[in-house]
Motif scaffolding. Structure first.
Motif, PDB file in Angstrom:
ATOM      1  N   ASN B 188      -3.155  -4.225  -0.244  1.00 40.07           N
ATOM      2  CA  ASN B 188      -2.378  -5.389   0.207  1.00 40.07           C
ATOM      3  C   ASN B 188      -1.152  -5.588  -0.676  1.00 40.07           C
ATOM      4  O   ASN B 188      -0.061  -5.883  -0.189  1.00 40.07           O
ATOM      5  CB  ASN B 188      -3.278  -6.614   0.200  1.00 40.07           C
ATOM      6  CG  ASN B 188      -2.515  -7.889   0.534  1.00 40.07           C
ATOM      7  OD1 ASN B 188      -2.378  -8.779  -0.296  1.00 40.07           O
ATOM      8  ND2 ASN B 188      -1.976  -7.957   1.758  1.00 40.07           N
ATOM      9  N   ARG B 189      -1.322  -5.367  -1.979  1.00 43.80           N
ATOM     10  CA  ARG B 189      -0.199  -5.540  -2.902  1.00 43.80           C
ATOM     11  C   ARG B 189       0.897  -4.520  -2.626  1.00 43.80           C
ATOM     12  O   ARG B 189       2.051  -4.749  -2.931  1.00 43.80           O
ATOM     13  CB  ARG B 189      -0.684  -5.422  -4.355  1.00 43.80           C
ATOM     14  CG  ARG B 189      -1.319  -6.701  -4.893  1.00 43.80           C
ATOM     15  CD  ARG B 189      -1.453  -6.668  -6.410  1.00 43.80           C
ATOM     16  NE  ARG B 189      -2.403  -5.653  -6.851  1.00 43.80           N
ATOM     17  CZ  ARG B 189      -3.732  -5.837  -6.869  1.00 43.80           C
ATOM     18  NH1 ARG B 189      -4.268  -6.992  -6.473  1.00 43.80           N
ATOM     19  NH2 ARG B 189      -4.538  -4.879  -7.294  1.00 43.80           N
ATOM     20  N   GLN B 190       0.490  -3.382  -2.020  1.00 41.80           N
ATOM     21  CA  GLN B 190       1.519  -2.378  -1.695  1.00 41.80           C
ATOM     22  C   GLN B 190       2.122  -2.595  -0.308  1.00 41.80           C
ATOM     23  O   GLN B 190       2.804  -1.718   0.228  1.00 41.80           O
ATOM     24  CB  GLN B 190       0.907  -0.969  -1.771  1.00 41.80           C
ATOM     25  CG  GLN B 190       0.670  -0.555  -3.218  1.00 41.80           C
ATOM     26  CD  GLN B 190      -0.159   0.710  -3.321  1.00 41.80           C
ATOM     27  OE1 GLN B 190      -0.449   1.352  -2.324  1.00 41.80           O
ATOM     28  NE2 GLN B 190      -0.530   1.050  -4.548  1.00 41.80           N
ATOM     29  N   GLY B 191       1.803  -3.757   0.319  1.00 46.48           N
ATOM     30  CA  GLY B 191       2.492  -4.097   1.556  1.00 46.48           C
ATOM     31  C   GLY B 191       1.645  -4.068   2.799  1.00 46.48           C
ATOM     32  O   GLY B 191       2.123  -4.396   3.889  1.00 46.48           O
ATOM     33  N   LEU B 192       0.366  -3.683   2.665  1.00 46.23           N
ATOM     34  CA  LEU B 192      -0.501  -3.634   3.835  1.00 46.23           C
ATOM     35  C   LEU B 192      -0.946  -5.054   4.199  1.00 46.23           C
ATOM     36  O   LEU B 192      -1.382  -5.802   3.347  1.00 46.23           O
ATOM     37  CB  LEU B 192      -1.719  -2.781   3.503  1.00 46.23           C
ATOM     38  CG  LEU B 192      -2.748  -2.597   4.621  1.00 46.23           C
ATOM     39  CD1 LEU B 192      -2.247  -1.610   5.660  1.00 46.23           C
ATOM     40  CD2 LEU B 192      -4.075  -2.127   4.039  1.00 46.23           C
ATOM     41  N   THR B 193      -0.794  -5.413   5.476  1.00 47.48           N
ATOM     42  CA  THR B 193      -1.288  -6.708   5.936  1.00 47.48           C
ATOM     43  C   THR B 193      -2.800  -6.638   6.027  1.00 47.48           C
ATOM     44  O   THR B 193      -3.352  -5.634   6.494  1.00 47.48           O
ATOM     45  CB  THR B 193      -0.701  -7.038   7.317  1.00 47.48           C
ATOM     46  OG1 THR B 193       0.711  -6.801   7.265  1.00 47.48           O
ATOM     47  CG2 THR B 193      -0.965  -8.485   7.697  1.00 47.48           C
ATOM     48  N   LEU B 194      -3.479  -7.708   5.568  1.00 47.01           N
ATOM     49  CA  LEU B 194      -4.936  -7.669   5.483  1.00 47.01           C
ATOM     50  C   LEU B 194      -5.512  -8.931   6.103  1.00 47.01           C
ATOM     51  O   LEU B 194      -5.124 -10.040   5.737  1.00 47.01           O
ATOM     52  CB  LEU B 194      -5.326  -7.566   3.998  1.00 47.01           C
ATOM     53  CG  LEU B 194      -6.783  -7.357   3.643  1.00 47.01           C
ATOM     54  CD1 LEU B 194      -7.313  -6.064   4.231  1.00 47.01           C
ATOM     55  CD2 LEU B 194      -6.949  -7.347   2.118  1.00 47.01           C
ATOM     56  N   VAL B 195      -6.395  -8.770   7.082  1.00 46.12           N
ATOM     57  CA  VAL B 195      -7.111  -9.914   7.649  1.00 46.12           C
ATOM     58  C   VAL B 195      -8.596  -9.670   7.437  1.00 46.12           C
ATOM     59  O   VAL B 195      -9.135  -8.671   7.887  1.00 46.12           O
ATOM     60  CB  VAL B 195      -6.806 -10.077   9.159  1.00 46.12           C
ATOM     61  CG1 VAL B 195      -7.578 -11.259   9.726  1.00 46.12           C
ATOM     62  CG2 VAL B 195      -5.315 -10.256   9.386  1.00 46.12           C
ATOM     63  N   VAL B 196      -9.241 -10.583   6.687  1.00 48.22           N
ATOM     64  CA  VAL B 196     -10.647 -10.414   6.344  1.00 48.22           C
ATOM     65  C   VAL B 196     -11.453 -11.546   6.969  1.00 48.22           C
ATOM     66  O   VAL B 196     -11.178 -12.706   6.724  1.00 48.22           O
ATOM     67  CB  VAL B 196     -10.854 -10.403   4.817  1.00 48.22           C
ATOM     68  CG1 VAL B 196     -12.332 -10.228   4.494  1.00 48.22           C
ATOM     69  CG2 VAL B 196     -10.040  -9.292   4.193  1.00 48.22           C
TER      70      VAL B 196
END
Lengths: 399, 226
Positions: B188-196
């Motif tokens: 996520n810190r590298q730009g990946l959108t994350l939905v948990v």
């Protein structure tokens, strides 16, 4: 490339269920083996009969008096001339014929002392032995020479000789037929049922001129001739017809070639072989239903896997192809195993019965391979389609 | 990047109708880390399935990367799932007959990526979750945490824009859960959108933004929360 990958995936899935895979492969294999074995047997029967014909001499021309077709309505038309010994003599001079034998036939009672036996008696010449490839157990066949000669020799079929002489040596003995007396000069070796209708073992042979007088006939029953070169069959047939037409001033004989009879026998037996193959392919349908069952179980069991593939964005056509590939691999393995088993079985049969010419015809091999492929595709499509129609959410819900 | 407007999802049950989602509107920007929390039966999973193009809203609009995806044909939606969306499931959903490497290659296999490229990219993805040394192991030879990390490698191997994770730590012990979340947060810190999706408040607290769902309704306005 992509297809090979899918194939690899399918093989991996099948290896996960070895027993189930082995069983459905066995099902197809049994079907293919049955198809091959039955066609080999049918084809063997066909070859056996064709070979039998060949030993009789397949390059025979048979001439019968009378025309088979109906002739025109002229009141004096359709008069049938006798087929005579003079006709035979003329035919014997034809260059394309190696030899020709006249035949007159009637059933008479043979008598030796107080024993009597009814038997078909053929009046013919020495050439008949060569044409029919007759072998003698004792003595010799009718003497060669002028067919017009009224000899009193007789040659007996093996069964007639046994039953009339009861173990006595028949050679040189005198046999009566009606008022005439004949001297036994030879006994045939056992031959069995001839393809052409009667049992040579049960017959007796006397000179043709004597026979026509004895039977009170003016016409021969038929003339059998052997063509010198098989390829000249048709020309020989035409020459015979022309010659007799000129002699009789009418087309009043029928000419058959044994070749044609052989061809129709062969055709009949090929139909028999095909129907045997058809019966055997029912077992392939059973095997196909087996594959379908295995694939349906596989689809149901792997719901989670299919759901996952869909969630990962695998295109539906590729999922279909992957499951179809599994079915086709099952069928193909079965086909290969069936070919091997069928080939081995037929090989063993050939070893056990060397006289019976069993062989798997090439077309049957092609048909078996095609059939097993079709079974795989045909019975694999429906389960594979069910796989692609699975709802991924429901499939993923629980493991 | 993700834009839901007035989304309803209803299921017919017997005579009546169940409303799994009621008038949900939600916007997620690229690079966000969003936790979707709520009690079971609140519609979390349904919302995640709609976000992941596995399910379609009964009513309302869903734009993914500026494109209305509700009416797209299935082939287009599966292309989206393959290239733009990664899934991580509670029960891992690894194929037991394939190695870790094989499982990570799966999306590329069905996507028609050539073998050599598949191998290289799968190795890279496994390295990014710290499992390159275990690439040749099958799932039953891996621990729960390792299995979920393989699943994450599989989710990111196609370089998606978003990873949707449904209770990713629900089947893991604390330490493994830490590892797994650490991996996801690093991506996520590298730009990946994350939905948990989770019902674990501790896990939700690690997200920069928390969205509550109860009885199919977004309980608080997410806009402006940090």
């Amino acid at each position: 490339m992509a297809f090979l990958d899918l194939l690899g995936f399918a093989v991996g899935a099948l290896r996960g269920h070895r027993l189930r895979t082995a069983l459905s492969v066995a099902g197809v294999a049994i079907g293919i083996t049955a198809v091959l074995a039955l066609t080999a047997l049918g084809e063997g029967a066909r070859r056996y009969i064709v070979d039998e014909f060949a030993t009789l001499g397949s390059n025979l021309v048979i001439i019968l008096p009378g025309k088979v077709e109906t002739t025109g309505g002229v009141p004096f038309g359709g008069v049938t001339h006798d087929l005579t010994l003079e006709d035979h003599a003329a035919l014997a001079r034809l260059g394309r014929l190696r030899c020709a034998a006249p035949i007159a036939v009637a059933t008479e009672t043979l008598r030796f002392r107080d024993l009597g036996r009814s038997a078909p008696i053929l009046g013919t010449t020495a050439d008949y032995q060569e044409i029919r490839r007759l072998r003698l157990a004792a003595g010799s066949f009718l003497p060669s020479g002028d067919p017009e000669r009224s000899g009193t020799e007789i040659v007996l079929g093996t069964k007639v000789a046994q039953e009339l002489f009861r173990g006595e040596n028949p050679l040189g003995q005198v046999v009566r037929v009606g008022p005439d007396r004949f001297r036994v000069v030879g006994v045939l070796a056992p031959r069995g049922l001839s393809m052409l209708g009667f049992d040579l073992d049960e017959a007796a042979f006397i000179p043709v001129r004597t026979a026509m007088r004895l039977f009170n006939r003016t016409s021969l029953f038929r003339i059998v001739a052997e063509v010198r070169i098989f390829a000249e069959m048709d020309q020989a047939k035409a020459e015979v017809l022309t010659l007799l037409k000129n002699r009789h001033r009418a087309e009043d004989v029928t000419v058959y070639t044994q070749d044609a009879m052989l061809a129709s026998f062969s055709a009949i037996l090929r139909v028999l072989t095909l129907s045997l193959a058809g019966i055997a392919s029912v077992s392939l349908v059973v095997a196909g239903v087996g594959i379908m069952n295995v694939m349906l179980v596989s689809v149901t069991e792997r719901r989670a896997e299919i759901g996952l593939l869909k969630a990962l964005g695998a295109p539906a056509p590729r999922i279909l192809l992957a499951f179809l590939a599994e079915a086709v691999i099952l069928a193909a393995l079965g086909g290969a195993a069936g070919l091997a088993a069928g080939g081995a079985g037929v090989g063993l049969l050939a070893l056990a019965y060397p006289d019976f010419p069993v062989a798997i015809p090439l077309w049957a091999v092609g048909a078996a391979v095609t059939l097993s492929f079709l079974v795989g595709v045909g019975f694999g499509v429906w389960p594979a389609r069910r796989a692609t129609q699975l709802d991924p959410i429901a499939a993923l819900a629980r493991r | 990047m993700i834009e839901l407007q007035g989304v309803w999802r209803t299921y017919p049950v017997g005579e009546g109708v169940v409303h799994a989602l009621r008038d949900v509107s939600l916007t997620i920007a690229p690079g966000e880390h969003v936790a979707l929390i709520g009690p079971s039966g609140s519609g979390k999973s349904t919302l995640l399935h709609i976000l992941g193009c596995l399910d379609r809203p009964s009513q309302g609009r869903y734009c993914f990367e500026g494109r209305d995806v509700v009416a797209l044909p299935e082939a287009e939606r599966s292309l989206l799932r393959r290239t733009r969306i990664g899934f991580v499931f509670q029960f891992f959903h690894l194929l037991p007959r394939l190695t870790a490497q094989g499982n990570v290659e799966l999306p590329m296999l069905f996507g028609g990526v050539p073998r050599e490229e598949r191998k290289a990219r799968a190795a890279q993805a496994l390295a990014s979750v710290g499992l390159l040394p275990r690439a040749g192991h099958r799932p039953d030879q891996l621990s729960g945490g390792e299995r979920q990390r393989v699943a994450i490698a599989r989710a990111v191997v196609m370089n998606p824009a978003v990873v949707l994770a449904d209770e990713p730590t629900g089947n893991l012990d604390r330490a493994s859960a830490q590892d797994v979340m650490g991996v996801l947060e690093a991506m996520n810190r590298q730009g990946l959108t994350l939905v948990v999706v989770t019902h674990d408040p501790l896990l939700a607290a690690r997200a920069k933004r928390v969205v509550h769902l109860a009885d199919g309704v977004l309980a608080d306005a997410p806009a402006g929360e940090a």
